[in-house]
Scaffold this motif. Structure first.
Motif, mmCIF file in Angstrom:
data_model
loop_
_atom_site.group_PDB
_atom_site.id
_atom_site.type_symbol
_atom_site.label_atom_id
_atom_site.label_comp_id
_atom_site.label_asym_id
_atom_site.label_seq_id
_atom_site.Cartn_x
_atom_site.Cartn_y
_atom_site.Cartn_z
ATOM 1 N N UNK A 126 7.987 6.067 7.966
ATOM 2 C CA UNK A 126 7.675 5.248 9.140
ATOM 3 C C UNK A 126 6.484 4.328 8.873
ATOM 4 N N UNK A 127 5.505 4.812 8.092
ATOM 5 C CA UNK A 127 4.363 3.950 7.740
ATOM 6 C C UNK A 127 4.848 2.761 6.906
ATOM 7 N N UNK A 128 5.701 3.060 5.924
ATOM 8 C CA UNK A 128 6.241 1.985 5.084
ATOM 9 C C UNK A 128 7.061 1.007 5.918
ATOM 10 N N UNK A 129 7.789 1.545 6.911
ATOM 11 C CA UNK A 129 8.602 0.660 7.762
ATOM 12 C C UNK A 129 7.708 -0.305 8.542
ATOM 13 N N UNK A 130 6.620 0.220 9.118
ATOM 14 C CA UNK A 130 5.711 -0.656 9.850
ATOM 15 C C UNK A 130 5.128 -1.723 8.934
ATOM 16 N N UNK A 131 4.880 -1.347 7.665
ATOM 17 C CA UNK A 131 4.348 -2.335 6.714
ATOM 18 C C UNK A 131 5.333 -3.474 6.502
ATOM 19 N N UNK A 132 6.648 -3.170 6.483
ATOM 20 C CA UNK A 132 7.640 -4.225 6.252
ATOM 21 C C UNK A 132 7.656 -5.247 7.376
ATOM 22 N N UNK A 133 7.173 -4.853 8.565
ATOM 23 C CA UNK A 133 7.158 -5.781 9.699
ATOM 24 C C UNK A 133 5.934 -6.680 9.679
ATOM 25 N N UNK A 134 4.991 -6.392 8.761
ATOM 26 C CA UNK A 134 3.769 -7.181 8.692
ATOM 27 C C UNK A 134 3.826 -8.236 7.611
ATOM 28 N N UNK A 135 2.874 -8.210 6.707
ATOM 29 C CA UNK A 135 2.761 -9.236 5.674
ATOM 30 C C UNK A 135 3.935 -9.182 4.705
ATOM 31 N N UNK A 136 4.445 -10.343 4.270
ATOM 32 C CA UNK A 136 5.547 -10.355 3.290
ATOM 33 C C UNK A 136 5.202 -9.663 1.991
#
Length: 674
Positions: free
Chosen positions: A220-230
């Motif tokens: 879930x942490x990695x998923x949230x990261x994908x929604x942020x900076x490219x």
């Protein structure tokens, strides 16, 4: 059964028809609808998704929503795998020969010569006609392969370090990112090594039981990261194989001491010139043995020196980068030398969404600050929403409604810096804003119908002052110059928040969303007044066969009242969500919503231009005189709900267009008279 996950934007999917029948197909579509009947028939699952997060968002979304723990394979690929994997389809046919974790690509791009053509030609010669597939080694620090220069990969490392600073001493980009994802054990392995392996284009296959080992919290942490900076998507692209068990390689030389045993090196086969047979065979053998040992020792020393030099250069590069970053930070904070600073003053969630759009729309040449005035809502939720909408805020602060608007004599600038520009939402607070936040330029932006009403009545002295609005046509007679807000950009930013909240998905295609009214801070009326006026329209629409949903106003919760209301008795359902605005809910269900209805809501004015969904007003008294003025402005731009009598989902857009065209004609006649 094996499955294949396809992260598609607008690529042709004709090749999907040739996927072997022992693969279940999941197409996650972020572009134009997939309408080809042959593809629709072949693919078991076609899921429309918002266009955010690159393929890494798609992959992790699938892992979170379709978990499996068996020994079958899941293949992950982009919509067009062939640029990276020219033998992709034959590789699928040979899945029984795969390893449990199987790279499935060959190159990045032949057009960009990555990897260089001579290297690929050498690899292909070794294959002797076998299918083209190979992983690529890369540095865990620079992100580039060791055998050639990949400028794009070097840019990923630079972008990551620019965002987070150089990794702590002894760490590298891979270990730093993995640690941030809560994968400390894997991060320690990356820290102890210098190189990893990846599959170009993030195209690979993995057994589901390996995916199941990834802790859900970390996922879930990695998923949230994908929604942020490219940059996080580019980092994940090179770490997928290691996330599912691939080993890192080449231990860092700086961690080895002379007392530790060195890795064994293959002894080179040395060719010697032929000599006359010696009569002293044993002496010759001893001499050759001594020479071989000396060569081996020399080769080992050279290898160690090269490894140590490589690590020293890498360490020095990291120190140089950190020094540059520190100097840049110092320069940035010197008065008059840093970037221009811009302040946005928000009145809550919707105004923050508009501020984020303006900050994005006008570029990143300034440092942007956000001050949120809180009215009966939480500071933490507002701050979280601000960063979900726009993650480049230099700082976000909140202040209470009373402290800012009422008893504000003691209020002071919470940022302790000078601003070049200030954007606010209330014209009547312009003097106070100018006193507390001296700046070279002041502008205004909409936070709802309140701002439009003020803009129509204000007299602006400075011709350079601007008002940024979603519907500037309403302000044709205003003295202030209005500028349009980028509607498409606002929609894109709002789409990013869909996955941050619990949002219901409507099952039936005939839905009407009703919006309950809010109350001004000085009004303490009954909460039931926020929705009671909706009852006649709700019953009419229910009788016409629509599913009717009531969305409470965020400042007037009605969960405890609604169950015993006449609306509930009429079959109206409460739209329950933790999303702070209705906009993400509308975006997630825009294909199944026929219309939006309310007595009073700023959303009605923007529903059609933002989402293409018709909006209708309920003619009913409102709470106070000021709200009545705002509602009058609203009712002049949207049709009456009574026009929906006898309407069907297909006829509603036509009703809205007819009203719009009539309004345009009236405005044209008025301008000609003027």
């Amino acid at each position: 059964m094996n499955s294949i996950v396809i992260a598609r934007y607008d690529e042709s999917l004709d090749w999907v028809l040739n996927i072997p029948s022992d693969f279940e197909i999941f197409i996650y579509n972020k572009g134009k609808p997939v309408n080809d009947p042959l593809i629709v028939d072949r693919a078991e699952h076609i899921v429309d998704r918002p266009n955010v997060g690159r393929e890494s968002e798609t992959y992790i979304h699938h892992m979170l929503t379709k978990p499996r723990d068996d020994d079958s394979f899941t293949v992950f690929t982009r919509g067009d795998p062939f640029a990276h994997s020219p033998d992709f389809l034959p590789l699928l046919q040979n899945w029984r020969q795969w390893d449990s974790l199987q790279p499935l690509s060959w190159q990045w791009s032949s057009d960009q010569n990555i990897p260089p053509a001579p290297l690929l030609a050498e690899y292909e010669q070794r294959l002797r006609g076998r299918l083209r597939v190979r992983p690529e080694r890369f540095s865990l620090s620079s992100w580039s392969p060791p055998d050639f220069v990949d400028e794009g990969a070097l840019g990923t490392s630079r972008d990551y370090c620019a965002l987070h600073g150089s990794p702590p001493e002894g760490e590298n980009v891979a270990s730093d990112f993995l640690r941030k994802c809560g994968l400390d054990e894997l991060a320690n392995k990356a820290k102890a090594n210098s190189f990893g392996v990846f599959s170009y284009g993030a195209i690979f296959a993995v057994r589901n039981d390996l995916i199941a080992k990834w802790p859900r919290k970390s996922l879930e942490i990695a998923y949230q990261a994908t929604l942020g900076r490219p940059v996080y998507g580019y980092v994940l692209e090179r770490l997928w194989l290691h996330l599912f068990g691939a080993e890192f390689d080449t231990p860092a030389a700086s961690r080895m001491t002379p007392e530790q045993p060195l890795p064994q090196q293959a002894t080179p086969e040395l060719e010697y010139p032929k000599a006359e047979p010696s009569t002293n065979v044993e002496a010759d053998d001893d001499l050759v043995s001594v020479q071989v040992e000396e060569l081996r020792d020399t080769a080992e020393k050279l290898r160690m020196e090269i490894s140590q030099l490589r690590e020293a250069l890498k360490t020095q590069a990291a120190l140089d980068q950190r020094a540059i970053h520190d100097v840049a930070s110092v320069i940035k904070n010197i008065g008059g030398v840093g970037r221009p600073k811009r302040l946005f003053i928000s009145t809550g969630y919707f105004a923050t969404a508009i501020a984020a759009t303006l900050a994005s729309q006008q570029g990143s040449a300034t440092d942007d600050y956000l001050l949120i005035t809180i009215d009966r809502q939480g500071a933490e939720g507002n701050t979280r929403w601000a960063y979900q909408m726009y993650d480049r805020w230099a700082s976000v602060r909140t202040v209470g409604h009373d402290e800012y608007y009422e008893n504000n004599a003691g209020f002071s600038n919470p940022f302790n810096c000078h601003f070049d520009e200030v954007y606010s939402s209330h014209f009547h607070m312009a003097g106070f804003v100018g006193q507390k936040f001296p700046a070279s330029r002041y502008s205004f932006y909409e936070e709802g119908l309140t701002t439009y009403s003020q803009a129509l009545n204000v007299r602006v002295q400075d011709n350079n002052t601007r008002f940024y609005a979603l519907s500037p046509k309403i302000l044709r007679t205003a003295s202030i110059v209005s500028q349009p807000i980028d509607v498409k950009l606002l929609t894109q930013l709002l789409e990013k928040t869909i996955n941050c909240y619990s949002i219901p998905i409507f099952e039936n295609p005939r839905n009407i969303v009703m919006l309950a009214m809010g109350f001004p801070p000085h009004i303490s009326g009954s909460r039931s007044h926020s929705f009671e006026a909706c009852e006649p329209a709700a019953k009419m629409l229910r009788a016409a066969g629509f599913d009717v949903w009531l969305k409470p106003h965020p400042r007037a919760p009605i969960d405890d009242l609604f169950g015993n209301s006449s609306l509930a008795a009429a079959g109206v359902r409460l739209l329950e969500t933790d999303a702070p605005l209705i906009e993400p809910v509308i975006l997630a269900n825009r294909q199944t919503i026929s219309a939006v209805v309310s007595v009073y809501s700023s959303f009605l004015v923007h529903s059609y231009p933002l989402f293409g969904i018709p909006a209708f007003t309920i003619r009913s008294p409102v709470i106070d005189r000021m709200q009545a003025a705002w509602k009058s402005l609203q009712d002049s731009t949207v049709p009456d709900v009574d026009m929906l009598l006898g309407a069907t989902p297909d006829s509603i857009p036509s009703i809205a267009r007819s009203f719009h065209n009539a309004s345009v004609n009236d405005a044209g006649k008025l301008s000609r008279r003027m």
